[in-house]
Design a protein around this motif. Structure first.
Motif, PDB file in Angstrom:
ATOM      1  N   PHE A  52     -42.809   7.767  79.037  1.00 30.39           N
ATOM      2  CA  PHE A  52     -41.637   7.828  78.178  1.00 30.39           C
ATOM      3  C   PHE A  52     -41.647   9.067  77.301  1.00 30.39           C
ATOM      4  O   PHE A  52     -42.697   9.420  76.733  1.00 30.39           O
ATOM      5  CB  PHE A  52     -41.589   6.578  77.286  1.00 30.39           C
ATOM      6  CG  PHE A  52     -41.618   5.311  78.078  1.00 30.39           C
ATOM      7  CD1 PHE A  52     -40.466   4.805  78.649  1.00 30.39           C
ATOM      8  CD2 PHE A  52     -42.815   4.645  78.283  1.00 30.39           C
ATOM      9  CE1 PHE A  52     -40.498   3.647  79.402  1.00 30.39           C
ATOM     10  CE2 PHE A  52     -42.865   3.478  79.041  1.00 30.39           C
ATOM     11  CZ  PHE A  52     -41.699   2.973  79.598  1.00 30.39           C
ATOM     12  N   ARG A  79     -40.413   0.567  76.341  1.00 31.71           N
ATOM     13  CA  ARG A  79     -40.799   1.879  75.801  1.00 31.71           C
ATOM     14  C   ARG A  79     -41.602   1.735  74.515  1.00 31.71           C
ATOM     15  O   ARG A  79     -42.653   2.371  74.336  1.00 31.71           O
ATOM     16  CB  ARG A  79     -39.540   2.701  75.537  1.00 31.71           C
ATOM     17  CG  ARG A  79     -39.828   4.085  74.950  1.00 31.71           C
ATOM     18  CD  ARG A  79     -38.549   4.822  74.567  1.00 31.71           C
ATOM     19  NE  ARG A  79     -37.869   4.198  73.424  1.00 31.71           N
ATOM     20  CZ  ARG A  79     -36.667   3.635  73.478  1.00 31.71           C
ATOM     21  NH1 ARG A  79     -35.989   3.594  74.626  1.00 31.71           N
ATOM     22  NH2 ARG A  79     -36.127   3.103  72.391  1.00 31.71           N
ATOM     23  N   PRO A 105     -34.949   5.022  83.297  1.00 31.82           N
ATOM     24  CA  PRO A 105     -35.891   4.609  82.250  1.00 31.82           C
ATOM     25  C   PRO A 105     -36.550   3.273  82.529  1.00 31.82           C
ATOM     26  O   PRO A 105     -37.560   2.943  81.882  1.00 31.82           O
ATOM     27  CB  PRO A 105     -35.008   4.525  80.996  1.00 31.82           C
ATOM     28  CG  PRO A 105     -33.625   4.338  81.512  1.00 31.82           C
ATOM     29  CD  PRO A 105     -33.564   5.084  82.820  1.00 31.82           C
TER      30      PRO A 105
END
Length: 976
Positions: free
Chosen positions: A608, A876, A902
């Protein structure tokens, strides 16, 4: 446990008439010829044979104690063989275990009187015959490395030397003893009244003949009953096994000694029983054999080559599967499989079985991990330990969270220590839901130091292959059973985790071990990524460190269910691993690209991008760095949004208000949404009463029905520290003190609780409770390479039984308007029921370690609100909490690996096991199908898709990489 205790007296003890008869027959099996002399050398820790001081032995008499649990001793047995004796047997009597050597140091045999509940009596009573003793010279000189490790699994009692003697064995009396024992157990167990009556008559008549000194006649009478063949179509596939915990109520060093005893017994049994097959499942034990007893290792290798010993599974040890990371479980298979293939030449086809009989529940992503590691068969018995609901299947297909499936068989007797007697054979069929398959496995042998299958098991099975009133029994390797089973149509399927309705306390007990494990896993990840980025080969340095971590992930070490010494040594082992990894990391960072001008930089080894603050020696700095990249630190910007009042702190994104007890009573975001329903971070201490005998393992399901003691804050203050606004809380009780920093960071919607606890409670449990405003019918819990949804309701017995669940870095729940996630850096036990999310911080059981968790603890947990459906933000932030950036001097490089989506996490970057390039392991974390581009700056000549253990599967296009829900992909970037 009550069922277990009910077996303690044993079947013979509950039938005293037959017990007396068996003892009378047993008295005729061995005729003493001469008593042997004994001397002893005691020590606290083991002494190798080569280190014995022959002058330090002192005489010992029969009946004398030789040591407390875990103390060590050597016996020297000497004497003469009387003239005219040609076929004598050496009998050795020890309460405990022993490995017997000849005078030159060659291992001859192993003896054990370790008692497993329900054991049937041995023909030697308190004595065991020692095989391979050479008496041709007329003299006896033997050495026995003996140990006593407690009674059952309690560290009580004393080891006793019962004596040593020469004797002659009466083969007819020996045969009669096991003829009688076999038929007695059948007569006592069958529900066929006519058969039982007939067998009791035969037993009575046979014993009458024996009493008249007609042993041959007695055998002939029972032979008529033993000759009646089985009429059952049901066939057990029987494989011998010696389940041996790597540590538990004895230390690891004792497991090394138990292992050589167990292998020695198995090898000697192979010589005497032509159809005997023994299975072994933990390569770590064989590694010890290779290092400490190479002659035993060579014999094992020969037995594996001839099919008499079977490799049962690829895992390095039998690990817990709730607590280790996904990468760790992959390494169990990779390291274990490599050992089997390198040392024994086994093929992929021979390594399809995962053997985890005793682990405390099984992760919902284990099927995908197993299949990716070349295993599609799975054996356990543990779900028979459920306390509330009977698990409905024994033979079924198990589907994991990604849709992968494996074939599962749970031997229906429900035991990996079967005594192979008629009662167990009949009970197994009776309780087998899939009995219409007409087949099941029988896993027999005495585990945990009992040496695996012994004389009793093998003599009974020799008579039970086809015996009226019983199913048939055929000895065969487990792989043959599974290979036949996979051809059958199976009606039953289970989807999701295999949750064990017991032992939920193991998610929390021994918190320092769990924290060490989380840290060691992170540091191994960092070092491997650094090695891949630096082009360095550190495989030889990392192999022993991985093996140490994998050993400590055994299913009684990382769960915290071992004695104090095991826990102390595990903590020390982890600390040593961490220190070594720090040195390797420092060296590797020095090999990375470096700017000419010195500058402080941060290395981000997560998937990330990160924008956050780090503290340096020169104060606070800001870092903005991409995935698997390194960037220069920049000066701290003004953090003007930070503020506080007497009862609140704020960073502009969240405003947190505290109540008088210290708990958070309000959390309002920038859009004025309230996230607290009934208090956040209420610290409570529950009674956690002794769960005999599984105190470290179990939590009382009804603990929530008691009123906990709420810890009230005793002092508070608030400070602004650079980009942080910090509320300092202190909680004091008679036996617990908590110092907590409640932290809001500029620009972050995460509230951290940096916690130090001095904990000296007994049978208490410290929990942090949260009642969020956004709460749904499911809690999403992170597990290995994904997450699993669990019910937050208690509508039925199954949902109620899951009162405590395991989650890794995060647990989250949401409704249509928002979500709440609880993050942690080293905790696993959670309750998610009826509006509550409760994190189990510490326990204080007293068995098997009376000091469990007492002392000082450091850990951090946190919460974050999230928008509906934005689970990617939770993932994350959990990685950010657990993987701080590494500070370096002048190291700068662009993103080495990243995924555009993501929700696709680059979990691992490492050198390929064969040195052919760099391996990148990714997984889809959100539970939905996707296609993404994977970008890499790592030079490579080609891209190959592999399985989890890096076997090539085909080419792949990084520009269009498709993932199913929770799918794991492993990619090899071939060396340019």
């Amino acid at each position: 446990m009550l069922d277990m205790l009910a077996t303690v007296p044993g079947l013979v003890d509950t039938h005293p008439v037959h017990g007396r008869r068996l003892r009378a027959i047993r008295s005729r099996v061995y005729r003493p010829i001469a008593e042997l002399d004994a001397a002893i050398l005691r020590s606290d820790e083991p002494i190798p044979f080569a280190g014995l001081d022959r002058g330090a032995f002192a005489p010992i008499r029969a009946g004398q104690e030789f040591g407390r649990p875990f103390s060590c001793a050597w016996l020297r047995i000497t004497g003469s063989v009387p003239d005219g004796v040609d076929d004598a047997v050496v009998l050795l009597g020890v309460r405990g275990e022993g490995l017997v050597y000849d005078a030159g140091g060659a291992v001859l045999d192993a003896v054990s009187t370790v008692w497993i509940q329900g054991d049937l009596p041995h023909s030697g009573g308190r004595f065991r015959p020692v095989q391979h003793v050479d008496l041709s010279g007329g003299r006896v000189e033997l050495y026995a490395d003996i140990a006593f490790n407690g009674l059952l699994f309690f560290g009580v009692g004393r080891g006793v030397y019962h004596g040593a003697r020469l004797a002659e064995r009466d083969a007819e009396a020996f045969g009669l003893y096991y003829d009688y024992l076999t038929l007695f157990v059948l007569a006592a167990s069958t529900t066929d009244a006519a058969l039982s009556a007939e067998l009791h008559t035969a037993l009575r008549e046979a014993y009458a003949l024996f009493a008249r000194n007609d042993v041959a006649g007695a055998r002939q009478r029972l032979a008529a009953e033993l000759a009646h063949p089985s009429t059952s179509s049901f066939v057990y596939s029987a494989v011998g096994h010696g389940h041996l915990d790597m540590a538990w109520v004895w230390p690891v060093r004792e497991t090394q000694r138990k292992a050589v005893r167990t292998y020695t017994k198995a090898l000697n049994a192979i010589e005497h029983y032509d159809d005997y097959v023994y299975g072994t499942s933990q390569p770590q034990q064989l590694q010890w054999m290779k290092e400490q007893h190479p002659e035993i290792f060579a014999r094992v290798r020969d037995a594996v080559a001839t099919g008499r010993i079977e490799a049962q599974g690829s895992f390095w040890v039998e690990p817990d599967t709730n607590l280790p990371s996904g990468e760790s479980l992959v390494r169990h298979a990779l390291v274990g499989r490599r050992f089997w293939q390198h040392e024994f030449g086994l093929t992929d086809e021979q390594l399809r079985l995962c053997w985890l009989p005793d682990t405390f529940g099984y992760s919902g992503n284990l099927p995908q991990i197993l299949r990716g590691c070349g295993m599609d068969w799975f054996q356990t018995i543990k779900l028979t330990w459920n306390k509330v609901n009977l698990f409905p299947h024994r033979t079924f297909r198990w589907e994991g969270i990604d849709g992968s499936e494996v074939l599962v068989h749970m031997p229906p007797e429900g035991d990996y220590n079967s005594r192979a007697a008629a009662d167990g054979l009949l009970a197994g069929v009776e309780r087998y839901p899939e009995r219409d398959l007409d087949t099941a496995m029988l896993v027999y042998g005495a585990g945990d130091g009992g040496g695996g299958p012994g004389e009793v098991h093998l003599e009974l099975l020799a008579r039970e292959g086809s015996l009226r009133g019983l199913p048939q029994v055929r000895k065969a390797p487990a792989s043959a059973f599974f290979r036949a089973l996979e051809q059958r149509e199976l009606l039953h399927r289970h989807t999701g985790e295999l949750y064990l309705e017991a032992h939920q306390g193991t998610y929390t007990t021994q918190g320092q071990i769990k924290r060490h494990n989380r840290i060691a896993e992170r540091k191994l990840h960092e070092v491997e990524a650094l090695a891949a980025l630096a082009g360095a080969d550190v495989r030889d340095e990392l192999e022993p460190l991985w093996r140490d971590v994998l050993l400590n992930q055994f299913h009684d070490i990382i769960p915290g269910s071992s004695i104090e010494r095991v826990n102390r040594e595990a903590r020390a082992s982890y600390a040593a691993v961490e220190s070594e990894l720090d040195l390797i990391a420092e060296h590797l960072i020095g090999q990375l690209p470096k700017e000419a001008e010195p500058a402080l930089t941060a290395i981000n080894l997560t998937s990330f991008p990160r924008q956050e603050h780090v503290r340096t020696e020169d104060g606070w700095r800001r870092v903005d760095v991409g995935p698997y990249a390194a960037a220069r630190l920049t000066p701290l910007a003004e953090a003007g949004e930070l503020s506080f009042t007497e009862d609140s702190i704020s960073n502009g994104l969240l405003t947190v208000r505290f109540g008088a007890t210290g708990e958070i009573v309000s959390c309002i975001d920038a859009a004025s949404r309230e996230h607290v329903a009934g208090g956040f971070n209420r610290l409570v201490v529950y009674r956690d009463p002794d769960q005999f005998p599984f105190d470290a393992w179990d939590i009382a399901q009804d603990y929530m029905q008691t009123t906990p003691r709420t810890l009230n804050v005793t002092s508070t203050r608030t400070t602004v520290d650079g980009p942080l606004v910090v509320r300092h809380h202190e909680y004091r009780g008679a036996k617990v003190t908590v110092h907590q920093r409640v932290v809001l960071e500029a620009g972050s919607a995460v509230v951290r609780f940096e916690t130090h606890v001095d904990w000296h409670e007994k049978h208490r449990m410290l929990r942090a409770e949260f009642r969020p405003a956004h709460y749904g019918d499911e809690a999403l819990c992170e597990i290995q390479f994904g997450h699993i949804a669990r019910s937050t309701t208690e509508r039925d017995a199954v949902e109620k039984a899951q009162f405590e669940v395991c989650a890794h870095k995060w647990i989250a729940t949401e409704d249509a308007t928002g979500g709440f996630a609880l993050l942690n850096d080293s905790k696993y036990g959670h309750r998610a029921k009826n509006g509550l999310i409760s994190l189990n911080l510490l326990r204080a059981p007293t068995f098997p370690d009376k000091t469990a968790d007492r002392g000082s603890h450091e850990f951090t947990y946190a919460f974050t609100p999230f928008a509906p459906g934005d689970l990617a933000a939770v993932v994350r932030e959990a990685y950010r909490l657990n993987n701080p950036p590494l500070l370096a001097d002048g190291i700068i490089f662009d993103s080495a690996v990243s995924a555009d989506d993501p929700g696709v996490v680059v979990e691992t970057v490492k050198p390929a096991e064969d040195g052919s390039g760099v391996v990148v392991r990714l997984y889809e974390s959100l539970g939905r199908a996707t296609q993404t581009t994977v970008r890499t700056g790592i030079p490579h000549a080609g891209v190959v898709l592999t399985d989890l253990i890096e076997r090539p599967q085909g080419v792949v296009d990084l520009a269009e990489l498709s993932f199913g829900p929770f799918e794991i992909k492993t990619i090899l970037l071939e060396r340019a």
